[in-house]
Design an enzyme around this catalytic site. Structure first.
Site, PDB file in Angstrom:
ATOM      1  N   SER A   1       0.670  -1.266   0.108  1.00  0.00           N
ATOM      2  CA  SER A   1       0.071   0.033  -0.179  1.00  0.00           C
ATOM      3  C   SER A   1       0.843   1.357  -0.062  1.00  0.00           C
ATOM      4  CB  SER A   1      -0.885   0.104   1.081  1.00  0.00           C
ATOM      5  OG  SER A   1      -0.166   0.144   2.463  1.00  0.00           O
TER       6      SER A   1
ATOM      7  N   LYS B   1      -5.893   4.456   8.865  1.00  0.00           N
ATOM      8  CA  LYS B   1      -4.777   5.285   8.108  1.00  0.00           C
ATOM      9  C   LYS B   1      -5.052   6.861   8.037  1.00  0.00           C
ATOM     10  CE  LYS B   1      -2.775   1.390   5.117  1.00  0.00           C
ATOM     11  NZ  LYS B   1      -2.471   0.946   3.773  1.00  0.00           N
TER      12      LYS B   1
END
EC number: 3.4.21.53
Length: 381
Positions: A277, A322
């Site tokens: 990611s 996140k």
């Protein structure tokens, strides 16, 4: 004396009471060990952990900055005036995953934090060990680094080539192909990217011979390799097959990465981070350092997203954690893969953070340029 075998045996008077007493008496001991954080009762095989994992905010790193005195994204092989000076932040984000929790620990994460409790198999698939998952995440992270470089070079219009990163012991290429060889052709056909090579080999079968054009230590050489059978443990995963120099049954047995063909070298210096990611933010850092201006506009920009070699940005897991971690670190802008927008907007955040929707590297650059120019950029809504 005769014995009679039965499917069940009636309890001896008083035995059921004794069994219940033993079980009830053991419960406080089990609870006590669980509360102290022990995952197994000493001297026994009693496992006190639960089949759940907790996902929460992980650390965030500025891809334009340094870690332990070393640039997170280090670019060499360019003239001093070609490497742009950057400021602001382009932070990659992570998710902290906790496993091997006792029931009290899991309940504590669930009740007293913003962690998400998920079944353990969503983090560690069935029939996989934690070590195997860690190796897979490390491989995915390395692949994201390679894709980030390729996507950035394509965006900047710079040439690329394929270099041998590793040769598997005992593989068909072992003893013939060497680490740091640059593969220039397969059976006389020019190749540029690892996918070109895996596609060429994918049209062959085990036992076929392939001729590789190689640039080694500044010299052009050719090497013949007899292809082998793709190992069973590598079959079925297209990315792994391609990265191993195969595509289907035929197998070369090398790990290949793309690199700039004009002498530029890009290295990524984060350790103990897994998964794919970080790709988008790595790629943006490379673009920012090799092009004029500042993509961040001097702001604290963070983001996430996988990236393919063609620059396509894909969704990831743990997006809300996140975003929250980035906001708590000071971010005012977050780049969200378009496929994560619905999930990203399902939660409210502590401050005022702008969620920009992106689906490609080019799109992310355009969105940041538009914001820096005071223009509208598409947001998750």
């Amino acid at each position: 004396m005769k014995f009679r075998s039965t499917a069940s045996t009636a309890p001896v008077p008083g035995s059921r009471r004794r069994t219940r007493t033993i079980v009830v008496g053991a419960l406080p001991v089990v609870v006590l060990f669980a509360l102290t954080g022990m995952t197994r009762i000493p001297g026994t095989d009693v496992d006190l952990t639960v089949p759940f994992a907790a996902e929460g905010e992980g650390p965030t790193f500025n891809t334009l900055g340094e870690v332990d005195g070393v640039p997170v994204v280090d670019i060499t092989g360019v003239d001093g005036d070609e490497l742009d000076q950057t400021s602001g932040n382009l932070n990659m984000t992570t998710v902290a995953v906790r496993t091997k929790m006792t029931l009290p620990q899991m309940m504590g994460r669930w009740l007293a934090s913003d962690d998400t409790v998920v079944p353990l198999e969503t983090v560690i698939p069935a029939n996989s060990s934690a070590d195997e998952v860690a190796r897979q995440n490390a491989a995915a992270f390395a692949s994201s680094e390679s894709n980030a470089t390729v996507a950035a070079m394509n965006h900047l219009g710079r040439p690329l080539e394929t270099v041998i990163y590793d040769v598997s012991d005992g593989a068909p290429a072992d003893g013939t192909v060497k680490t740091n060889d640059v593969v220039t052709s397969v059976d006389g056909d020019r190749v540029t990217l690892p996918s070109d090579i895996s596609d060429a080999i994918g049209g062959k079968k085990p036992g076929d011979e392939v001729t590789l054009g190689i640039r080694r230590d500044g010299r052009d050489v050719t090497e013949q390799v007899t292809l082998g059978e793709m190992p069973e443990e590598l079959q079925g995963d297209a990315d792994v097959e391609a990265a191993s120099g195969g595509n289907g049954r035929a197998y070369l047995g090398v790990t290949m990465v793309a690199q700039p063909a004009d002498g530029i070298r890009v290295s990524y210096n984060l350790r103990d981070i897994g998964g794919p990611s970080a790709g988008l933010m790595f790629s943006l850092a490379v673009v920012d350092k090799l092009s004029p201006g500042e993509l961040s506009g001097g702001e604290f920009v963070a983001g996430t997203g996988t990236i393919d070699a063609d620059g396509t940005v894909g969704p990831i897991g743990g997006i809300t954690h996140k975003i929250a971690a980035a906001e708590h670190a000071g971010a005012t802008v977050f780049l969200v893969p378009r496929g994560n927008c619905d999930e990203a907007t399902s939660k409210s955040y502590d401050g005022d953070i702008t969620l920009l929707a992106v689906d490609s590297l080019d799109g992310a650059v355009k969105a940041l340029d538009a914001r820096n120019a005071g223009q509208d950029a598409e947001t998750c809504s």
